[in-house]
Write a protein that holds these residues in place. Structure first.
Motif, PDB file in Angstrom:
ATOM      1  N   ASN A  18      36.808  64.257  66.970  1.00  0.00           N
ATOM      2  CA  ASN A  18      35.471  64.019  66.421  1.00  0.00           C
ATOM      3  C   ASN A  18      34.561  63.353  67.453  1.00  0.00           C
ATOM      4  OD1 ASN A  18      36.070  65.124  63.902  1.00  0.00           O
ATOM      5  ND2 ASN A  18      36.897  63.183  63.148  1.00  0.00           N
ATOM      6  N   HIS A  68      31.155  65.049  68.913  1.00  0.00           N
ATOM      7  CA  HIS A  68      30.049  64.376  68.243  1.00  0.00           C
ATOM      8  C   HIS A  68      28.724  64.974  68.721  1.00  0.00           C
ATOM      9  CE1 HIS A  68      28.167  61.346  65.876  1.00  0.00           C
ATOM     10  NE2 HIS A  68      27.555  60.779  66.896  1.00  0.00           N
ATOM     11  N   LEU A  69      27.853  65.287  67.770  1.00  0.00           N
ATOM     12  CA  LEU A  69      26.615  65.995  68.092  1.00  0.00           C
ATOM     13  C   LEU A  69      25.735  65.196  69.052  1.00  0.00           C
ATOM     14  CD1 LEU A  69      24.749  68.408  67.552  1.00  0.00           C
ATOM     15  CD2 LEU A  69      23.848  67.161  65.577  1.00  0.00           C
ATOM     16  N   SER A 103      24.847  72.024  66.645  1.00  0.00           N
ATOM     17  CA  SER A 103      25.665  71.495  65.549  1.00  0.00           C
ATOM     18  C   SER A 103      26.528  72.584  64.924  1.00  0.00           C
ATOM     19  CB  SER A 103      24.744  70.874  64.494  1.00  0.00           C
ATOM     20  OG  SER A 103      25.492  70.442  63.382  1.00  0.00           O
ATOM     21  N   GLN A 104      25.938  73.743  64.712  1.00  0.00           N
ATOM     22  CA  GLN A 104      26.698  74.849  64.134  1.00  0.00           C
ATOM     23  C   GLN A 104      27.850  75.256  65.046  1.00  0.00           C
ATOM     24  OE1 GLN A 104      24.290  78.287  63.427  1.00  0.00           O
ATOM     25  NE2 GLN A 104      25.880  79.396  62.333  1.00  0.00           N
ATOM     26  N   LEU A 121      29.392  73.340  67.328  1.00  0.00           N
ATOM     27  CA  LEU A 121      30.413  72.283  67.381  1.00  0.00           C
ATOM     28  C   LEU A 121      31.261  72.288  66.113  1.00  0.00           C
ATOM     29  CD1 LEU A 121      28.383  69.343  68.973  1.00  0.00           C
ATOM     30  CD2 LEU A 121      30.043  70.847  70.085  1.00  0.00           C
ATOM     31  N   ASN A 122      30.647  72.508  64.960  1.00  0.00           N
ATOM     32  CA  ASN A 122      31.421  72.593  63.721  1.00  0.00           C
ATOM     33  C   ASN A 122      32.376  73.778  63.761  1.00  0.00           C
ATOM     34  OD1 ASN A 122      30.153  70.334  62.607  1.00  0.00           O
ATOM     35  ND2 ASN A 122      28.517  71.559  61.687  1.00  0.00           N
ATOM     36  N   TRP A 123      31.860  74.898  64.253  1.00  0.00           N
ATOM     37  CA  TRP A 123      32.735  76.080  64.383  1.00  0.00           C
ATOM     38  C   TRP A 123      33.870  75.804  65.364  1.00  0.00           C
ATOM     39  CZ3 TRP A 123      33.568  78.997  68.841  1.00  0.00           C
ATOM     40  CH2 TRP A 123      34.276  80.180  68.670  1.00  0.00           C
ATOM     41  N   ARG A 173      35.247  72.971  66.099  1.00  0.00           N
ATOM     42  CA  ARG A 173      36.225  72.061  65.492  1.00  0.00           C
ATOM     43  C   ARG A 173      37.193  72.838  64.606  1.00  0.00           C
ATOM     44  NH1 ARG A 173      32.931  69.046  63.534  1.00  0.00           N
ATOM     45  NH2 ARG A 173      33.068  67.187  64.839  1.00  0.00           N
ATOM     46  N   ILE A 174      36.661  73.735  63.788  1.00  0.00           N
ATOM     47  CA  ILE A 174      37.522  74.526  62.892  1.00  0.00           C
ATOM     48  C   ILE A 174      38.444  75.428  63.698  1.00  0.00           C
ATOM     49  CG2 ILE A 174      37.497  76.312  61.113  1.00  0.00           C
ATOM     50  CD1 ILE A 174      34.866  75.121  60.116  1.00  0.00           C
TER      51      ILE A 174
END
Length: 759
Positions: free
Chosen positions: A492, A496-497, A664-665, A667-669, A671-672
């Motif tokens: 995380n 982090h963004l 952000s999109q 980084l979220n992708w 992470r998954i």
């Protein structure tokens, strides 16, 4: 069948401890089977040997010694028992053949699939670093999108400013064009009116003197006594005078003097210059933002390099290297075993085929012996008669008995060996594998040697719970969760963004600029409009002007009076009066056709729509239009810098949210993908399930079916031997016991040359 709690507890005991007593207790069934096999292995050949010895010493008869009424029923029961037993053995040997072939068919593909499973796991593990790198490289997608947006951000913001302010600016420009046009039209029409009125005044004086002269002459002529019937035209002649006075028309010379020289400003050039400045706002905005765009692009490149560094420090890569080494070692060590399995499987299959063939040969002897013996019984008229087919049936049954005794030890050894392997695999491995208790056994400390500790091989800080890991993998979790890598790597924090967008947002937020003021109406142009407004052209008495222009030029109709004079000239007796009347009529017509028509044309010119009507239309709105135009121009000039700054901040804020949203999109992708998809351990749980299917469902099940079928055949061989021994006596001639005192000797009844076989 449902498993009771005691059975589960018993299995758990076996897998939670390795004491010999508990293992011996668990293997009680196999010990009993081994005992039975040993007894069978020893007893059956011994019985066969005893029967052979008995037959040689003639203590065991090969025929029925006496005929009784119950003999037929006994014989039928024995034959039925032998037939059913043989059919059971036949069914068993068919199943054994099929199971033996199934094991052969599944063994090689099973070993190949097991090796392929290991290779697939290796490929998956080897692909994890590439997958991580590919996922990280996908940062190029948002990066390229942001860079593309940055290339157009200045022009886009400028276009938005232009779009928002376009209505205000274009309305102001249109109003200015309208006022300039009004000024030019007003000047033109006022000049036309002034020139025409001056000309009318000049012609008016000339016409007035001419009309006065003609009036005096005509009145004098009409009063002449020689003029007959002239009194009728006298009144019209008295009205021969001007009907207008253009000196009463309001003068516009003062207004013309005020407006003289206007417009002093070139409004067309001024409006075009303002229009060019306004339309260049997108290019100006792009130029002003060029420097900050370069800085923002540098920040995006720096953020992309930070994301790339994640692939280098991602901890799962270290574990995948260890997993790959372990899988490679397992694959290399298993290859020789798989080859040996293929090699020995061929011998196992041959042994199974031979054993099944022996049993099938016994079945063949039994069925053929029964068939021949039964046929011999049906064609034999007397029980004591010799019949060759019945004797052949007895010999075939005896042959089957011999084969049963000879090969029984081989069959029982094969059954016990396959049962011992297949049964233990099924009970110790497959059942516990299916119930996942084997994983609990692995998880229990002390059950496995230290060299087989998976946690140590993978370099984990704490022991890996195989049961939990299997369930997590089966549910789609990744190695990140299964190996508890969050304890040593804070993903995380790395994703982090703010780590990637803070500088971008700061630089974008610090950008400030002013757009050049666009002058729509300069001071000279404003002065021209004010002069036009204060010229008082709206105070001219245009209604009086219009009213004067509507008056007739002459009070009487010249053409009508001329016509009257011409008619009077025709009725005069005095030639002189007649000629003078005709001459006066001609002069009136000439005045009408020259002077009056000329002045009437001038009046029409002045009163036409482009002149007086335009001024009349402009009159009510003159002050309002000019004041509104000045207000619109001033408002537009004020709004351009203020609104452009406001729009600039709004657009930059919107642009920032959009671009940060891309990051952000991603980084979220990422992470998954890193946690679940790229490093998924689902292939490992699938490999374990595949291994269980290969070992248990595809190999162990037909293996156990083989020993069970062959064991059934082996057990029923005992009944087959018993029924065969009892049945074959009935296929031979029956000896009749002679009834005599003290004599039990038997003799052949019809065929003394035949010597019966003894067991």
């Amino acid at each position: 069948m449902l498993t009771t709690q005691d059975e589960k507890s018993q299995r758990c005991v076996v897998f939670s401890s390795s004491h010999p007593l508990q293992i011996l207790q668990y293997q009680t069934g196999y010990l009993v089977c081994a005992t039975i096999a040993v007894i069978y292995f020893v007893a059956l050949p011994a019985v066969g040997l005893s029967l052979c010895c008995c037959g040689r010493r003639r203590r065991c008869g090969g025929r029925v010694k006496a005929y009784r009424r119950s003999l037929r029923c006994q014989r039928n029961l024995l034959m039925l028992g032998l037939l059913l037993t043989t059919l059971v053995i036949l069914a068993g040997v068919v199943c054994a053949f099929a199971a033996n072939q199934r094991v052969k068919e599944e063994m090689e593909p099973g070993s190949r699939d097991a090796l392929n499973t290991l290779q697939a796991l290796r490929r998956h593990v080897n692909g994890i670093p590439q997958g991580v790198q590919r996922a990280v490289d996908e940062v190029a997608v948002p990066k390229e999108q942001i860079l593309q947006d940055l290339d157009n951000v200045g022009r886009s913001i400028g276009s938005t400013i232009q779009l928002v302010l376009k209505g205000t600016v274009y309305l102001a420009m249109a109003a200015m064009k309208g006022r300039v046009q009004d000024l030019q039209n007003s000047l033109h029409h006022l000049r036309t009116v002034n020139t025409t009125v001056q000309a009318l005044i000049r012609h008016q004086d000339e016409l007035e003197s001419t009309l006065k002269e003609r009036k005096e002459s005509i009145v004098f002529l009409l009063k002449d006594p020689r003029c007959a019937y002239c009194q009728s035209a006298f009144n019209r002649a008295e009205s021969l005078e001007l009907g207008v006075n253009y000196r009463r028309v309001p003068s516009v010379e003062k207004e013309l003097k005020t407006l003289h020289g206007l417009p002093k400003t070139n409004f067309t050039e001024m409006i075009e210059r303002a229009n060019r400045s306004f339309n260049s706002i997108p290019e100006v905005a792009g130029a002003k933002m060029a420097e900050v765009v370069r800085d923002l692009k540098a920040e995006i490149e720096k953020a992309a390099r930070k994301v790339q560094s994640i692939a280098d420090g991602f901890p799962i890569l270290e574990h995948t290297r260890l997993m790959n080494d372990a899988l490679a070692k397992a694959e290399n060590h298993s290859r020789p075993y798989f080859k040996e399995v293929k090699h020995y499987e061929k011998y196992r299959w041959i042994v199974g085929v031979v054993a099944c063939t022996v049993v099938l040969l016994i079945v063949f002897c039994n069925l053929l012996g029964l068939s021949l013996g039964l046929y011999g019984l049906t064609v034999r008229e007397d029980p004591s008669d010799y019949e060759s087919r019945g004797e052949a049936g007895a010999k075939l049954l005896l042959t089957g008995i011999g084969f049963s005794f000879l090969f029984s030890w081989l069959l029982i050894l094969l059954v016990f060996g396959t049962f011992l392997v297949g049964g233990n695999v099924q009970t110790l491995v497959c059942k516990h594998w299916a119930s996942q208790e084997i994983y609990k056994f692995i998880d229990t400390p002390g059950n496995l040697p230290a060299s087989m500790n998976i946690s140590q091989h993978l370099g984990l800080k704490k022991n890996l719970n195989i049961t939990t890991a299997y369930q997590q993998c089966k549910n789609g979790a990744g190695f990140w969760e299964v190996l508890h890598l969050e304890d040593r790597y804070n993903l995380n924090e790395h994703l982090h963004l703010a780590k990637y967008t803070t500088e971008f947002q700061k630089r974008l937020g610090r950008f400030q600029t002013r757009f050049e003021d666009i002058v729509l109406l300069n001071a000279e142009g404003r002065k021209d409009l004010e002069t036009f407004r204060d010229s008082r052209i709206d105070l001219i008495d245009y209604p009086a002007f219009t009213a004067e222009m509507r008056n007739p030029m002459v009070r009487t109709n010249l053409e009508g009076l001329a016509g009257d004079l011409e008619r009077l000239s025709t009725v005069q007796s005095d030639r002189t009066v007649a000629e003078r009347l005709a001459e006066e009529a001609w002069k009136l017509k000439e005045i009408q056709n020259t002077m009056v028509l000329l002045m009437e044309g001038m009046v029409v010119t002045v009163s036409s729509p482009p002149n007086i009507e335009f001024l009349l239309f402009l009159l009510p709105f003159h002050q309002i239009l000019i004041n509104s135009t000045e207000s619109q121009a001033g408002h537009a000039e004020t709004a351009i810098p203020l609104e452009s700054q406001k729009i600039l901040q709004q657009e930059l804020s919107c642009f920032e949210r959009k671009e940060v949203g891309y990051v952000s999109q991603y980084l979220n992708w990422l992470r998954i993908v890193l946690i679940e998809d790229v490093a998924s351990c689902l292939p490992f749980s699938a490999a374990l399930d595949n291994g269980r299917v290969i070992l248990c469902d595809r190999i162990a099940d037909p293996w156990n079916a083989f020993w069970f079928s062959l064991g059934c055949c082996t057990i029923f061989l005992i009944l087959s031997i018993f029924f065969a021994i009892k049945t074959m006596k009935h296929f031979r001639p029956i000896r009749h016991r002679l009834v005599s005192t003290g004599s039990e000797e038997t003799y052949p009844f019809h065929i003394p040359r035949v010597t019966s076989l003894r067991l």
